[in-house]
Design an enzyme around this catalytic site. Structure first.
Site, PDB file in Angstrom:
ATOM      1  N   GLU A  37      17.381-101.501  56.326  1.00 49.14           N
ATOM      2  CA  GLU A  37      17.424-102.410  55.162  1.00 49.14           C
ATOM      3  C   GLU A  37      17.629-101.629  53.852  1.00 49.14           C
ATOM      4  O   GLU A  37      17.087-101.964  52.805  1.00 49.14           O
ATOM      5  CB  GLU A  37      16.201-103.327  55.125  1.00 49.14           C
ATOM      6  CG  GLU A  37      16.207-104.233  56.356  1.00 49.14           C
ATOM      7  CD  GLU A  37      15.425-105.510  56.231  1.00 49.14           C
ATOM      8  OE1 GLU A  37      15.249-105.996  55.107  1.00 49.14           O
ATOM      9  OE2 GLU A  37      15.029-106.030  57.280  1.00 49.14           O
TER      10      GLU A  37
HETATM   11  N1  COS Z   1      21.796-109.768  44.080  1.00 55.06           N
HETATM   12  C1  COS Z   1      22.938-110.464  43.888  1.00 55.06           C
HETATM   13  N2  COS Z   1      24.129-109.899  43.666  1.00 55.06           N
HETATM   14  C2  COS Z   1      24.168-108.550  43.627  1.00 55.06           C
HETATM   15  C3  COS Z   1      23.031-107.756  43.813  1.00 55.06           C
HETATM   16  C4  COS Z   1      21.815-108.414  44.033  1.00 55.06           C
HETATM   17  N3  COS Z   1      20.684-107.736  44.220  1.00 55.06           N
HETATM   18  N4  COS Z   1      23.364-106.457  43.730  1.00 55.06           N
HETATM   19  C5  COS Z   1      24.686-106.427  43.480  1.00 55.06           C
HETATM   20  N5  COS Z   1      25.162-107.700  43.427  1.00 55.06           N
HETATM   21  C6  COS Z   1      26.538-108.108  43.146  1.00 55.06           C
HETATM   22  C7  COS Z   1      26.992-107.539  41.820  1.00 55.06           C
HETATM   23  O1  COS Z   1      26.654-108.416  40.754  1.00 55.06           O
HETATM   24  C8  COS Z   1      28.469-107.447  42.027  1.00 55.06           C
HETATM   25  O2  COS Z   1      29.083-108.718  41.853  1.00 55.06           O
HETATM   26  P1  COS Z   1      30.166-108.973  40.699  1.00 55.06           P
HETATM   27  O3  COS Z   1      31.197-107.925  40.893  1.00 55.06           O
HETATM   28  O4  COS Z   1      30.630-110.344  40.961  1.00 55.06           O
HETATM   29  O5  COS Z   1      29.380-108.825  39.430  1.00 55.06           O
HETATM   30  C9  COS Z   1      28.606-107.115  43.472  1.00 55.06           C
HETATM   31  O6  COS Z   1      27.410-107.546  44.105  1.00 55.06           O
HETATM   32  C10 COS Z   1      28.794-105.643  43.737  1.00 55.06           C
HETATM   33  O7  COS Z   1      27.714-104.953  43.178  1.00 55.06           O
HETATM   34  P2  COS Z   1      27.729-103.382  42.986  1.00 55.06           P
HETATM   35  O8  COS Z   1      28.997-103.014  42.271  1.00 55.06           O
HETATM   36  O9  COS Z   1      26.434-102.992  42.405  1.00 55.06           O
HETATM   37  O10 COS Z   1      27.840-102.908  44.510  1.00 55.06           O
HETATM   38  P3  COS Z   1      27.931-101.456  45.107  1.00 55.06           P
HETATM   39  O11 COS Z   1      29.071-101.411  46.050  1.00 55.06           O
HETATM   40  O12 COS Z   1      27.852-100.427  44.031  1.00 55.06           O
HETATM   41  O13 COS Z   1      26.602-101.372  46.045  1.00 55.06           O
HETATM   42  C11 COS Z   1      24.333-101.041  46.655  1.00 55.06           C
HETATM   43  C12 COS Z   1      25.326-101.561  45.624  1.00 55.06           C
HETATM   44  C13 COS Z   1      24.470 -99.570  46.919  1.00 55.06           C
HETATM   45  C14 COS Z   1      22.967-101.338  46.040  1.00 55.06           C
HETATM   46  C15 COS Z   1      24.510-101.833  47.988  1.00 55.06           C
HETATM   47  O14 COS Z   1      25.717-101.502  48.618  1.00 55.06           O
HETATM   48  C16 COS Z   1      23.369-101.620  48.969  1.00 55.06           C
HETATM   49  O15 COS Z   1      22.294-102.196  48.805  1.00 55.06           O
HETATM   50  N6  COS Z   1      23.626-100.805  49.989  1.00 55.06           N
HETATM   51  C17 COS Z   1      22.670-100.665  51.079  1.00 55.06           C
HETATM   52  C18 COS Z   1      23.006-101.650  52.141  1.00 55.06           C
HETATM   53  C19 COS Z   1      21.865-101.873  53.044  1.00 55.06           C
HETATM   54  O16 COS Z   1      20.734-102.103  52.624  1.00 55.06           O
HETATM   55  N7  COS Z   1      22.154-101.835  54.324  1.00 55.06           N
HETATM   56  C20 COS Z   1      21.185-102.103  55.328  1.00 55.06           C
HETATM   57  C21 COS Z   1      21.650-103.257  56.120  1.00 55.06           C
HETATM   58  S1  COS Z   1      20.414-104.188  56.818  1.00 55.06           S
HETATM   59  S2  COS Z   1      19.757-103.125  58.312  1.00 55.06           S
END
Ligand code: COS
Length: 381
Positions: free
Chosen positions: A364
């Site tokens: 996660e």
């Molecule tokens: N809630 C709602 N929307 C979100 C958000 C959140 N918490 N975080 C980001 N977004 C949205 C952003 O607003 C953006 O949308 P817009 O372009 O329309 O504004 C979009 O998602 C992309 O956001 P961002 O540019 O921040 O994305 P990144 O590719 O930089 O990734 C991380 C952000 C690294 C935080 C994300 O890829 C992540 O959480 N990675 C880990 C994945 C994970 O937990 N995997 C485990 C799977 S479950 S076992």
């Protein structure tokens, strides 16, 4: 809801789950780990005790429990068996996308089946080349008449082979990048959808982790979850909530290890007295206990924020996940050391707790990713 203490109702619930865990789950924990089989008997036990339906609204056959109550259940079960705690954690992760973006028809159909225990659910986001960088997924969903046609592969899917309903994320518009991802519900048995490799893991060995394979898998248009292009937001919104659940798993493992070590230390005599009488060891345990309690308070705070939709809950939920799971790793590892050679042996539960704790730092969202989420909240992107 008060942020820092449990209500009388939550205390009674905690006591009920604790007794169930100690009496019915703990005696099975070593065997579940050893055999690496899904504990269907524990699934049935949780079902009989109305724990599978906790996070769902009453109209879908659920208990309407708040986030903290769900987390208390996970903590109590994780204290005795990490694999079994994943039964509830898997429901939270797989069903939350449907709770957030599902239409009334989708909720009525799927949440009711999950709450009753008739069907199991899973979450398909990660791919072999899209782990922390979840937005770089390759799985595609192309609209074709009344269907979306899915092609691609998901990996490390908790409940992969035993689930019936899957929340899956795929690219509907690759040119749009992260804004071209959409969420779907895929049902087991859909032609073109098969289960791939079963992973052989270090810990949580009673939880089934597999690949999901899509080969021209046609799913009806009405299985789209929320608007097209909002799938990445949906995945992130889900994880913002469910990271409190992984945090609670970590907390449970840490508390379980600490309780075991304390009771062992009171009985273990060396140099003529119980090792619990040695101040050096007492101080070490005191420090671990401080961190466990701090993790608990952070989780309770994160749960209250998630429950109330308080601004900034995403960052605090990431803090809780990162902190509590790092504490879990530290505490379980040190507790193995505290009981010495026996700690390393499979006749005792601590080495299992240590192996189970490791994944909580990874799934996660790795703890490095949690720090990224926190830092973005502090500094902006
Ligand atoms: N809630 C709602 N929307 C979100 C958000 C959140 N918490 N975080 C980001 N977004 C949205 C952003 O607003 C953006 O949308 P817009 O372009 O329309 O504004 C979009 O998602 C992309 O956001 P961002 O540019 O921040 O994305 P990144 O590719 O930089 O990734 C991380 C952000 C690294 C935080 C994300 O890829 C992540 O959480 N990675 C880990 C994945 C994970 O937990 N995997 C485990 C799977 S479950 S076992």
């Amino acid at each position: 809801m008060d942020n820092y203490t449990l209500t009388e109702e939550q205390r009674m619930f905690q006591q009920m789950v604790r007794e169930l865990a100690v009496n019915e789950i703990e005696p099975r924990a070593a065997e579940i780990d050893e055999k690496g089989e899904y504990p269907w008997d524990i699934f049935e036990l949780l079902k009989e005790n109305d724990l599978l339906s906790l996070p769902f609204e009453e109209k879908y056959g659920g208990q309407g429990a708040d986030m903290l109550t769900c987390c208390i259940a996970v903590e109590e079960i994780a204290k005795v068996c990490g694999s079994s705690s994943l039964i509830l954690a898997g429901i939270e992760l797989g069903a939350t996308p449907i709770k957030i973006f599902g239409t009334e028809e989708q909720k009525e159909k799927y949440l009711t089946q999950i709450a009753s225990g008739e069907k199991q659910v899973a979450f398909g986001l990660t791919e072999p080349e899209a782990g922390s960088d979840a937005a770089s997924m390759k799985t595609k969903a192309v609209k074709d008449g009344d269907f979306y046609v899915l092609n691609g592969q998901k990996c490390f899917c908790t409940n992969g082979e035993i689930a019936d309903i899957y929340s899956v994320f795929a690219m509907t518009n690759p040119e749009a990048g992260v804004r071209g991802i959409s969420g779907f519900v895929v049902e087991k048995g859909t032609p073109g959808f098969t289960i791939g490799k079963h992973e052989n893991k270090m810990g949580i060995r009673g939880s089934m982790t597999t690949e999901l394979l899509f080969d021209d898998c046609k799913i009806p248009l009405e299985n789209l979850l929320g608007p097209e292009g909002k799938g990445f937001n949906l995945a992130m919104m889900t994880l913002d909530r469910t990271r409190t659940v992984v945090a609670s798993q970590g907390l449970g493992l840490a508390q379980g290890a600490l309780d075991y070590a304390i009771s062992y230390m009171k009985d273990r005599v060396q140099f003529g007295k119980p090792i619990s009488k040695f101040q050096g060891l007492q101080f070490e345990v005191a420090e671990l206990a401080m961190e466990v309690e701090a993790a608990r308070q952070l989780i309770y705070r994160a749960c209250a924020m998630v429950e109330n939709g308080e601004p900034g809950f995403s960052g605090v939920s990431a803090m809780a996940k990162c902190y509590a799971t790092d504490v879990a790793m530290k505490v379980t590892t040190q507790c193995v050391s505290l009981i010495g050679g026996y700690g390393y042996m499979k006749d005792y539960p601590l080495e299992r707790m240590m192996r189970d704790a490791k994944i909580t730092q990874i799934y996660e969202g790795t703890n490095h990713i949690q720090k990224l989420v926190i830092a973005r909240q502090l500094f902006g992107k």
